[in-house]
Design a protein around this motif. Structure first.
Motif, short mmCIF file in Angstrom:
data_model
loop_
_atom_site.label_atom_id
_atom_site.label_comp_id
_atom_site.label_asym_id
_atom_site.label_seq_id
_atom_site.Cartn_x
_atom_site.Cartn_y
_atom_site.Cartn_z
N GLY A 113 2.21 1.82 -3.49
CA GLY A 113 1.19 2.24 -4.45
C GLY A 113 1.45 1.65 -5.81
O GLY A 113 1.74 0.46 -5.96
N ALA A 114 1.41 2.51 -6.82
CA ALA A 114 1.58 2.04 -8.20
C ALA A 114 3.04 1.92 -8.60
O ALA A 114 3.35 1.48 -9.70
CB ALA A 114 0.87 2.99 -9.15
N ALA B 135 0.83 -1.20 0.00
CA ALA B 135 0.00 0.00 0.00
C ALA B 135 0.87 1.26 0.00
O ALA B 135 0.54 2.26 -0.65
CB ALA B 135 -0.93 0.00 1.22
N GLU B 136 1.98 1.21 0.73
CA GLU B 136 2.90 2.35 0.78
C GLU B 136 3.53 2.61 -0.59
O GLU B 136 3.71 3.75 -1.00
CB GLU B 136 3.98 2.08 1.82
CG GLU B 136 4.93 3.24 2.06
CD GLU B 136 5.95 2.93 3.14
OE1 GLU B 136 6.88 3.74 3.31
OE2 GLU B 136 5.83 1.88 3.82
#
Length: 320
Positions: free
Chosen positions: A296-297, A293-294
């Motif tokens: 991200g993309a 999640a940290e």
């Protein structure tokens, strides 16, 4: 070319001009890039089928950053790299060996005994081991005095630190020559007075990570916010000073003595409350999902590129 080393021995030894990298991978390739940038001849030995192509690609990728940091000496070229899968041929005529094999005591002990039989006694063999004990690794070597830990931080071509640790049979001359060599490569070598598993920096990292895991397990904050509590806070100060000097400054004009007088009591209560988390499968999955999640993309390649770019900017700022 790097300056010749002056060991304690009364008999002059050859200057270190040709280095063997035993075991490629990310660490070995990073070492190779640094040594090449400092004007050395480098031979890399690794039996993996794709090792040569990956090593050359990693060296080429590191070269622009090394140039930007001013670490490429006049005349140095990445083309001075050669590759030799056969260990005996790779070690012929080298002046120094940087070993980066698998982090297994049995593997390295056997490899060290094999290299010891192939190399002249004056050639230092330094291991990039991140936490093994040199006294055990050198135990089967006839010329055990020339074996030493030279543990870098990843990536070695950027991060200055090298932890230099001798085993029970490592000579003072080997320690001195290794430190002088790493310093001539632009590194920041530190000397450990005794062997401990994990050396120094990894133990400090492990202590911090253990508490970070505890905080995540207790749901004190998200994984991303726990990371930010380091990178956006004390981590910035730690790029300049270590914990002792940081708290010395925190004590104001009275320094560390004043800090301990006023704050040691509260700090000790924090120590008493530090966690010892159990890495259950559920907790491991929470951490994995937290860093995903940290990120991200951003892909792993994106993260590495961003890290190296920011490290380069930080190192340039510290040089000034």
């Amino acid at each position: 070319m790097p300056e010749a080393l002056t060991p304690r021995s009364s008999t002059p030894l050859p200057a270190i001009r040709r280095v063997a990298i035993v075991g490629a991978g990310t660490i070995g390739a990073s070492w190779a890039a640094l040594f090449l940038a400092r004007g050395l001849e480098v031979v890399v030995s690794d039996p993996a089928p794709d090792a040569e192509a990956q090593t050359r690609a990693r060296v080429q990728a590191a070269w622009p950053v090394l140039t930007e940091l001013g670490r490429v000496v006049p005349g140095a070229t990445a083309e001075a790299l050669s590759f030799e899968p056969d260990l005996e041929r790779a070690l012929a005529g080298v002046d120094f060996v940087q070993e980066n094999g698998p982090e297994r005591e049995d593997f390295k002990t056997e490899l060290f005994a094999r290299m010891d039989a192939l190399l002249p006694p004056h050639v230092i063999v330094a291991s990039s081991s991140s936490g093994l004990i040199m006294s055990r690794l050198q135990s089967r070597c006839r010329h055990a005095s020339r074996f030493v830990i030279g543990h870098p931080f990843n990536p070695p071509h950027l991060i200055p630190l090298v932890e230099v640790v001798g085993g029970e049979q490592t000579s003072a001359d080997t320690m001195d020559r290794s430190i002088a060599f790493y310093r001539s490569m632009g590194k920041y070598p530190i000397r450990l007075n005794k062997e401990v598993p994990g050396h120094i920096a990894n133990r400090l990292q492990a202590a911090l990570w253990r508490e970070a895991i505890h905080l995540a397990a207790e749901n004190v904050a998200s994984v991303a916010d726990i990371d930010a509590a380091v990178s956006q806070g004390p981590g910035l100060r730690w790029a300049l000073f270590g914990p002792h000097m940081t708290f010395n400054l925190g004590g104001g004009p009275g320094g560390l003595a004043n800090f301990m007088h006023h704050l040691l009591g509260p700090v000790q209560t924090w120590w008493d409350d530090l966690g010892t988390p159990e890495m259950t499968p559920e907790l491991q999955q929470r951490l994995i999902e937290g860093v995903q999640a940290e990120a991200g993309a951003r892909s792993m390649a994106d993260l590495v590129q961003a890290r190296d770019a920011d490290l380069t900017a930080l190192l340039k700022a510290l040089q000034r």
